[in-house]
Design an enzyme around this catalytic site. Structure first.
Site, PDB file in Angstrom:
ATOM      1  N   CYS A 225      -8.488   5.051   0.325  1.00  0.00           N
ATOM      2  CA  CYS A 225      -7.964   6.427   0.357  1.00  0.00           C
ATOM      3  C   CYS A 225      -6.752   6.463  -0.576  1.00  0.00           C
ATOM      4  CB  CYS A 225      -7.616   6.875   1.781  1.00  0.00           C
ATOM      5  SG  CYS A 225      -6.195   6.047   2.504  1.00  0.00           S
ATOM      6  N   ARG A 226      -5.913   7.449  -0.441  1.00  0.00           N
ATOM      7  CA  ARG A 226      -4.767   7.565  -1.341  1.00  0.00           C
ATOM      8  C   ARG A 226      -3.751   6.451  -1.110  1.00  0.00           C
ATOM      9  NH1 ARG A 226       0.365   9.574  -2.003  1.00  0.00           N
ATOM     10  NH2 ARG A 226       0.572   9.988   0.201  1.00  0.00           N
TER      11      ARG A 226
END
Length: 103
Positions: free
Chosen positions: A66-67
């Site tokens: 994810c980020r």
């Protein structure tokens, strides 16, 4: 909380360079993925993981992305709790990734 192994961006890059059989799953939202994904990564938004788990092979190796690493850790824990033994989380998420991106 389950014990999830983390993989560094450098280690993941080496795995990709060596053509290791690993499936990368990017759990970010559509607008985040539009900014680029790691080559070969499959996009399954975090909210879709529960319905997608039936289409994944529990014997394969997965790296969740994810980020920043928090949402992918949640996804990793979900997979691990559903019988997936070979799940790793990308430490630092896309913020730590300096490799190639595809759009």
């Amino acid at each position: 909380m389950t014990n999830i192994l983390e993989i560094s961006a450098d280690e993941l890059q080496k795995s990709l360079d060596n053509n290791t059989d690993v499936t990368i799953i990017d759990v970010r939202e559509d607008e985040e993925v539009a900014q680029g994904v790691i080559p070969t990564a499959k996009h399954i938004p975090l909210g879709n993981i529960p319905e997608a788990v039936g289409n994944l092979d529990p014997d394969k190796e997965y790296v969740m992305v994810c980020r920043s690493g928090r949402r992918s850790m949640n996804a990793s824990e979900y997979l691990k709790g559903n019988g997936f033994e070979h799940v790793k989380n990308l430490e630092g998420g896309m913020l730590a990734w300096n490799g190639e991106l595809v759009f």
